[in-house]
Write a protein that holds these residues in place. Structure first.
Motif, PDB file in Angstrom:
ATOM      1  N   PRO A  57       0.852  -1.199  -0.016  1.00 23.63           N
ATOM      2  CA  PRO A  57       0.001   0.061   0.028  1.00 23.63           C
ATOM      3  C   PRO A  57       0.853   1.116   0.148  1.00 23.63           C
ATOM      4  O   PRO A  57       1.945   1.449   0.623  1.00 23.63           O
ATOM      5  N   LYS A  58       0.345   2.272  -0.525  1.00 20.87           N
ATOM      6  CA  LYS A  58       0.929   3.632  -0.579  1.00 20.87           C
ATOM      7  C   LYS A  58      -0.209   4.684  -0.610  1.00 20.87           C
ATOM      8  O   LYS A  58      -1.316   4.391  -1.284  1.00 20.87           O
ATOM      9  N   SER A  59      -0.111   5.737   0.109  1.00 26.71           N
ATOM     10  CA  SER A  59      -0.900   6.941   0.155  1.00 26.71           C
ATOM     11  C   SER A  59      -0.147   8.222  -0.538  1.00 26.71           C
ATOM     12  O   SER A  59       0.698   8.704   0.226  1.00 26.71           O
ATOM     13  N   VAL A  60      -0.661   8.658  -1.784  1.00 25.10           N
ATOM     14  CA  VAL A  60       0.265   9.462  -2.431  1.00 25.10           C
ATOM     15  C   VAL A  60      -0.634  10.802  -2.217  1.00 25.10           C
ATOM     16  O   VAL A  60      -1.842  10.817  -2.612  1.00 25.10           O
ATOM     17  N   VAL A  61       0.135  11.678  -1.931  1.00 23.98           N
ATOM     18  CA  VAL A  61      -0.504  13.250  -1.615  1.00 23.98           C
ATOM     19  C   VAL A  61      -0.285  14.129  -3.104  1.00 23.98           C
ATOM     20  O   VAL A  61       0.845  14.225  -3.272  1.00 23.98           O
ATOM     21  N   ILE A  62      -1.615  14.325  -3.197  1.00 26.17           N
ATOM     22  CA  ILE A  62      -1.467  15.065  -4.691  1.00 26.17           C
ATOM     23  C   ILE A  62      -2.103  16.732  -4.554  1.00 26.17           C
ATOM     24  O   ILE A  62      -3.105  16.671  -4.024  1.00 26.17           O
ATOM     25  N   SER A  63      -1.237  17.348  -4.876  1.00 25.75           N
ATOM     26  CA  SER A  63      -1.932  19.044  -4.839  1.00 25.75           C
ATOM     27  C   SER A  63      -2.909  19.312  -5.792  1.00 25.75           C
ATOM     28  O   SER A  63      -2.822  18.506  -7.090  1.00 25.75           O
ATOM     29  N   ARG A  64      -3.463  20.176  -5.661  1.00 28.07           N
ATOM     30  CA  ARG A  64      -4.461  20.782  -6.398  1.00 28.07           C
ATOM     31  C   ARG A  64      -3.884  21.403  -7.764  1.00 28.07           C
ATOM     32  O   ARG A  64      -4.201  21.342  -8.949  1.00 28.07           O
ATOM     33  N   ASN A  65      -2.676  22.144  -7.704  1.00 25.75           N
ATOM     34  CA  ASN A  65      -1.770  22.637  -8.608  1.00 25.75           C
ATOM     35  C   ASN A  65      -1.536  21.475  -9.580  1.00 25.75           C
ATOM     36  O   ASN A  65      -1.229  21.668 -11.066  1.00 25.75           O
ATOM     37  N   ALA A  66      -0.864  20.297  -9.165  1.00 26.62           N
ATOM     38  CA  ALA A  66      -0.589  19.173  -9.975  1.00 26.62           C
ATOM     39  C   ALA A  66      -1.612  18.523 -10.651  1.00 26.62           C
ATOM     40  O   ALA A  66      -1.424  18.392 -11.753  1.00 26.62           O
TER      41      ALA A  66
END
Length: 385
Positions: A57-66
Motif C-alpha cells: 500500500p501507498k498513500s500519495v499526496v497530490i496537490s490541487r496545482n498538480a
C-alpha cells in the motif's frame, strides 16, 4: 489541512468532493484508504491510496496545482471536451477524468457498476454531441483489458463499434498495451493514445512516448525519471520514502519511476519494471520483456507472466492465460517457449502455462499479480533443453 473521505466510493460522491477540493475551498479528499490520519500540506487536493499490483500500500499526496497542471496539459495535447468516466473514481485515472471534466465546466458522464461493453456504449452515445451548434469532442480513459472487451464486443455489436469510433481520443494506461490490441483498435476506427504515468505523476504524463508540456524525462542508471508540475508531494506520513522516491538533482525535483527505459529522439520507450526481474540459472530475466513477447502471440494478448520458484534454476516463470481449456496448456507452452527464447533468450523461457477462467483484477482493472502468484504457487519446473 483537513483530509476527508467522500460520502462513498460512488462516482457521483467522488465528483462532489473533488469539485470542492479542486475548484473550491473544500477539504482534501481521501480516496481508497480507510481511516487516513496525519496532516496534509496546504493546497492538497487528494490523497490516493492504492496497493498496486504487488500488494504494497501507498498513500500519495497530490496537490490541487498538480492536478490542474496535468489536466490543462492534457487538453493542450489532445483537446478539450466531454469526458466519460469508465474507470474507478477512487484511482488516479478516474480522478483525472473528473478533474478534466470539471475544468472544462462539464459534468463527467459515468458508467456505473462492473464494466460491460453495452452500458459503456449506451453512456458514450448518450453524451451530448453538440452544444449551441458547436461539436463537443468526447474523451475517455480505459485500461487495456477494458479496450479489449470493447473490441471483442464490437465485432458483433454495431452499437459498441459506433461508440468506440465516437471518441476524439481514448487514453489507455495502467499497463502495457499489446501491439495486436492497438492494431485492432486502429482497424475499428478507435483513436487510441497510450499514456504513461502513475499516482506519483498525477496520472499519465507521457502520451505515446512524448511528455506533456512542462514534463521532463531522464534516464539515470537505466531508470526512467520524470519531473515537472504534475509531480505529487510525496507519501502521506512517510518522509523517508518520499525523499528516496522524489530526489532533487541540480535544483530539479524528480520522480524515480522504478521502470527501465530509454529515450530515442525525444520518445520514451519503457522496457519494464526494474524490480520485476528474476535470476534464472544466474541470468537476469525481465518478466516484463517475457510478458511482452507472450502477448505478441495471437490470442494471448491478456496473458500475465508471474515468477515461480524453480528447484534447479532458482527462479522461473509461469504464464497465466484466461479463457482457454487446460488441455491446451502443453501445446501453448511449446509455442510460448519458442517465441520467448527467440525474443528474450533461452533462460527466459517460461516453465509452465496455467489456464484460468478469468484473470483476477484490482478495482483499477489491472491484473492482480499478487493473487496470481498465490494461485500459481509452487507449480512448474523449468524444462530447459
Amino acid at each position: 489541512m483537513r483530509l476527508e473521505a467522500p460520502a462513498s466510493d460512488d462516482p457521483r460522491d467522488v465528483v462532489r468532493s473533488l469539485r470542492a477540493a479542486v475548484l473550491g475551498a473544500g477539504p482534501a479528499v481521501a480516496l481508497g484508504g480507510a481511516g487516513l490520519l496525519g496532516d496534509v500540506p496546504p493546497g492538497t487536493a487528494v490523497v490516493v491510496t492504492t496497493s498496486g499490483s504487488t500488494g504494497v500500500p501507498k498513500s500519495v499526496v497530490i496537490s490541487r496545482n498538480a492536478l490542474i497542471s496535468s489536466a490543462y496539459a492534457t487538453a493542450a495535447r489532445i483537446g478539450e471536451g466531454a469526458w466519460l468516466l469508465a474507470v474507478p473514481a477512487t484511482y488516479v485515472a478516474g480522478v483525472q477524468v473528473i478533474v478534466r471534466a470539471l475544468l472544462a465546466d462539464r459534468e463527467p458522464a459515468v458508467v456505473a457498476g462492473p464494466f460491460r461493453p453495452e452500458p459503456f456504449a449506451a453512456a458514450a452515445l448518450g453524451m451530448a454531441s453538440h452544444l449551441d451548434g458547436a461539436r463537443v469532442p468526447r474523451y475517455t480513459s480505459l485500461v487495456p483489458a477494458q479496450l479489449q472487451r470493447l473490441l471483442d464486443a464490437a465485432e458483433h455489436d454495431a452499437t459498441v463499434a459506433q461508440a468506440l469510433r465516437s471518441f476524439e481520443a481514448i487514453l489507455i494506461g495502467g499497463q502495457a498495451l499489446a501491439p495486436s490490441v492497438r492494431e485492432r483498435a486502429e482497424a475499428a476506427g478507435a483513436r487510441v493514445v497510450r499514456t504513461y504515468g502513475s499516482s506519483e505523476t498525477s496520472g499519465g504524463c507521457v502520451y505515446d512516448g512524448v511528455p506533456l508540456d512542462g514534463v521532463g524525462m531522464a534516464i539515470v542508471d537505466g531508470e526512467v525519471r520524470l519531473s515537472g508540475p504534475t509531480l505529487a508531494e510525496g507519501y502521506l506520513g512517510d518522509p523517508e520514502r518520499t525523499a528516496s522516491v522524489f530526489p532533487r538533482a541540480d535544483g530539479t525535483r524528480w520522480y524515480r519511476t522504478g521502470d527501465g527505459g530509454q529515450i530515442d529522439d525525444g520518445v520514451l520507450h519503457v522496457t519494464g519494471r526494474l524490480d520485476n526481474v528474476i535470476v534464472s540459472g544466474g541470468v537476469n530475466v525481465s518478466l516484463d520483456r517475457v510478458e511482452a513477447a507472450v502477448r505478441g502471440i495471437p490470442g494471448l494478448e491478456s496473458a500475465v507472466v508471474v515468477p515461480i520458484p524453480d528447484a534447479a534454476w532458482g527462479q522461473g516463470s509461469a504464464v497465466v492465460v484466461p479463457g482457454i481449456a487446460a488441455s491446451r496448456e502443453r501445446d501453448l507452452l511449446a509455442v510460448i517457449r519458442e517465441v520467448v527464447g527467440t525474443a528474450v533468450g533461452a533462460p527466459a523461457r517460461p516453465a509452465c502455462v496455467v489456464a484460468v477462467d478469468e484473470l483476477p483484477t484490482l478495482r483499477s482493472g489491472k491484473p492482480d499479480r499478487a493473487m496470481l502468484r498465490r494461485l500459481v504457487g509452487e507449480g512448474g519446473q523449468n524444462p530447459r533443453d
